[in-house]
Structures are given as structure tokens and as C-alpha cells.
Motif scaffolding. Sequence first.
Motif, mmCIF file in Angstrom:
data_model
loop_
_atom_site.group_PDB
_atom_site.id
_atom_site.type_symbol
_atom_site.label_atom_id
_atom_site.label_comp_id
_atom_site.label_asym_id
_atom_site.label_seq_id
_atom_site.Cartn_x
_atom_site.Cartn_y
_atom_site.Cartn_z
ATOM 1 N N ILE A 323 -5.391 -5.793 -3.865
ATOM 2 C CA ILE A 323 -4.121 -5.906 -4.587
ATOM 3 C C ILE A 323 -3.381 -4.574 -4.648
ATOM 4 C CG2 ILE A 323 -5.134 -5.545 -6.888
ATOM 5 C CD1 ILE A 323 -3.075 -7.653 -7.901
ATOM 6 N N ASP A 324 -4.107 -3.451 -4.693
ATOM 7 C CA ASP A 324 -3.434 -2.152 -4.744
ATOM 8 C C ASP A 324 -2.666 -1.883 -3.451
ATOM 9 O OD1 ASP A 324 -4.352 -1.488 -7.320
ATOM 10 O OD2 ASP A 324 -6.262 -0.782 -6.504
ATOM 11 N N GLN A 327 0.329 -4.328 -3.204
ATOM 12 C CA GLN A 327 1.361 -3.913 -4.149
ATOM 13 C C GLN A 327 2.201 -2.784 -3.565
ATOM 14 O OE1 GLN A 327 0.003 -1.701 -7.605
ATOM 15 N NE2 GLN A 327 1.677 -2.509 -8.862
ATOM 16 N N GLN A 328 1.561 -1.767 -3.006
ATOM 17 C CA GLN A 328 2.295 -0.635 -2.445
ATOM 18 C C GLN A 328 3.163 -1.053 -1.264
ATOM 19 O OE1 GLN A 328 2.769 2.477 -3.642
ATOM 20 N NE2 GLN A 328 1.790 1.491 -5.391
ATOM 21 N N TYR A 339 10.973 -5.601 -5.495
ATOM 22 C CA TYR A 339 9.829 -5.417 -6.390
ATOM 23 C C TYR A 339 10.370 -5.202 -7.792
ATOM 24 C CZ TYR A 339 5.227 -4.253 -8.092
ATOM 25 O OH TYR A 339 4.026 -4.281 -8.787
ATOM 26 N N VAL A 351 6.108 -9.074 -7.900
ATOM 27 C CA VAL A 351 5.495 -8.080 -8.766
ATOM 28 C C VAL A 351 3.996 -8.339 -8.804
ATOM 29 C CG1 VAL A 351 5.679 -9.402 -10.934
ATOM 30 C CG2 VAL A 351 5.722 -6.899 -11.000
ATOM 31 N N ALA A 352 3.218 -7.265 -8.864
ATOM 32 C CA ALA A 352 1.765 -7.385 -9.015
ATOM 33 C C ALA A 352 1.431 -7.446 -10.496
ATOM 34 C CB ALA A 352 1.058 -6.210 -8.355
ATOM 35 N N LYS A 354 -1.782 -7.209 -12.620
ATOM 36 C CA LYS A 354 -3.198 -6.891 -12.535
ATOM 37 C C LYS A 354 -3.925 -7.283 -13.818
ATOM 38 C CE LYS A 354 -2.292 -3.115 -9.318
ATOM 39 N NZ LYS A 354 -2.458 -1.671 -9.025
ATOM 40 N N ILE A 382 -0.306 -11.455 -7.120
ATOM 41 C CA ILE A 382 1.063 -11.139 -6.746
ATOM 42 C C ILE A 382 1.897 -12.342 -7.163
ATOM 43 C CG2 ILE A 382 2.667 -10.610 -4.889
ATOM 44 C CD1 ILE A 382 0.613 -8.424 -5.259
#
Length: 403
Positions: A323-324, A327-328, A339, A351-352, A354, A382
Amino acid sequence: MSAKSNRYTPETAAVRAFVDPEMGTQAISPSMVMSVNHCFDPQQGAFSAQGVEDLSEAPYLYAGWSNPTVDQLEQRLAHLEGAEACLTTATGMAAIAGLFLSLLKQGDHLIISDVCYAGVYEFATQVLPDYGITVTAVDTSDITQVLSEVRKNTKLVHIETPSNPLLTLTDIKALASELKKSGTLLSVDATFSTPVITKPLAFGADFVVHSLTKFINGHGDVLGGAILGSKSHLNQVRARAGVYLGATLSAQSAWLIMRGMETLYPRMKTLCSSALSLATWLEHHPRVKRVLYPGLASHHQFALAQQQMTLFGGIIAFQVDDIDLIQQRFVNESHVFYYAFSIGHQRSLAVAMKTDELDQSTYHFTEEKRAAFRAFAGDGVIRLSIGLEATEDLQQELEHLLR
């Protein structure tokens, strides 16, 4: 179109209900009344919220209480939802706060969804207890859990369906039927579904709440909220929240929201079609671990979605293997998905969300609830809010970001 006619389809009503050519100019687009003050006859008595049974029928005096443009929006929203009455507010959170603070008092008990919009959860669990209101958060997709928490002093059960961000559903009809036995009121936040997809009042709910900021406005350029229900219930809410909390919707905001809601049906049909196509595609992508979308047969409440929803919504949530990293990529490489938080724009958003961040900032899970959340979300999801772009362009961008 006759303002009170029921012989037109909802699609036509969204465009035409309570809209007539203006006298004199014959303008087709609704006018905007910006005046804060209105002249009045003192011989008719001083207007006050006290002693007026129905403020929506009171003469115009001050825009903090009522305004012709805002009234027109409320009439049109009530028509769409099949409600007797509507109160609009400056934001969606103002609608929730107004509803809770109008119905609940010291010693009352509120039940809410244990996974819902962060602002609602935080207001209910962190602010309301300061006023002597007890709050219990439960998995409202499990009606047995809800009913097990109903007490003699339970005044209101508030649910989201679909929920944010896990897209779980609550059987509105079944829950409403059970709550009526104890006289407990049921409110439904239907922001994700809109009247196009689900009409909670028709399933027995007492209130339906919307953040008008989202799909109903649909252009990402104005804030607003709405509470709808019976006239007797809305009279109570209007007399308190509509007068004393000060979260009045402005005439300009009401006009913009009316502009947006006139295209609500074609917008929702378009973006729901795209969302279903993209969710189906994502489910077979090697980097995607799980897709949460009510329109997929893999959704654990797919049967309920078919019964309760005419379409399956414009929101998709999905787990990925990293997910990191993903996300980036959405932040730095996306050109079609913006985003950003929020949902319901004409442009697609991502948008993530978490799990650990949501836990620390909002939900403060017990071990049991954290495990239940992770069962759906893993380390996080996500969340996509699908807009009006071509489905193939959205899919092409997702292919790039998920490479």
C-alpha cells in the motif's frame, strides 16, 4: 411540471420538480434570492421560533431561519427521497450534529456504526459523551449485534450503508422493522448511495442524511448537508438545529446544489457503470489482494445489495500487496485520479486509507474490532471515487499505477 405530481419518473423529477418559469421574466433557471432580510408586517406579530409549530410555513423574515432558494432546494430533495420534509445545512457534518443534538439529551443512548465517516464517529464518541449521552459503536451490518445493544434509553440508531470505507451494508428494512418494536428511531447516512440507488425512508427508516457536498452536488465546489424524514420529526429538528446551531445553508450554495442535482441521475448511472467495470477488472489484477464493491458477486452481502440498491455506487475500495508503494504512485504519477479526500466529484479521486492510521486517529479499536477491520482492509485500502472520465482512461491509468 406540477410541483406535487407523482406521475413522472425520478429522473424527470430531479430536473423539473418545483421548477417553473419565473413570473415576469419567464426565466427557466431558478432565481437566487440573496437577501438576508425580508420586510414584514408587525401587526402580524413578531416572528419567533418559540410557539411556531412548523417553521417551514412561517413567513420569510431572516435568512438564518429560512430563505426562498434554500426552501426550493429542500422541496426538491424531499420530492426525490419521497420524504415529507427536509432541512438543509451548511455541511454534511452540520446535518449529523443537528440531528443528534435535536433528538438526544442527557441520559439518552445512541448506537452508531463502528466503521463510518471519521467526523461522525469522532463527534459521537468524543463530543456527545461530554453532554451525558452514551454512545455504543457496533457492526451494524450484523443486525443481531445492533439489537443486542438496544436499551430502554436507546433513542437513535445511526447507520451508514454502504459504509465508509469498507462498503459494508446494513439491511435497512429488517433493522427498521425490529427497531419499531422498541420505538427506537433509525437514521441512515445514504451519502454513498444517493436517492438514485437507495431510498431509506421507503425501507422504513425515520431519517435519511446526506452530505450534499458529495454526489448530489457532484461538482466539488460547494458544501452542504440535508436531513429528511416525516414532517413531525423535521419540525422538531428544524426548531432546534435550524434556528439555534447556526449552520444555515446559504442561498448561493443551495442554488449550486440544485444545479448539480439536476444531472444526478445521468451522472450516477455513468459513474456506477464505470465503477462496476473497474471493480471487476481490479478483482483479477495480480497486485490486488481484495476488492470491496457491493456489485461484485464476491462481496459477502451481494444478495442484500441486489435487494436494496438499484445500482452499486461509485466508490471502490481495494487492498494491494504494497500500500505504501501504490500510495506514492497515486500521489506522484497519477494524471486522471486526483489524490484527495472526499468523494462524489465529476473527476475521479483516490486516497489511501491505512488501517493503523485510522485506528490511531479515529476508531481506537479494541483488539477484536481491529481484527474484524483487518479482515476486510488488511493494512489498508485504496479508496477510489469514480468520476465521469471514460472507463478505458481510468483503467489505463490503474494499469500504470499497479504495474
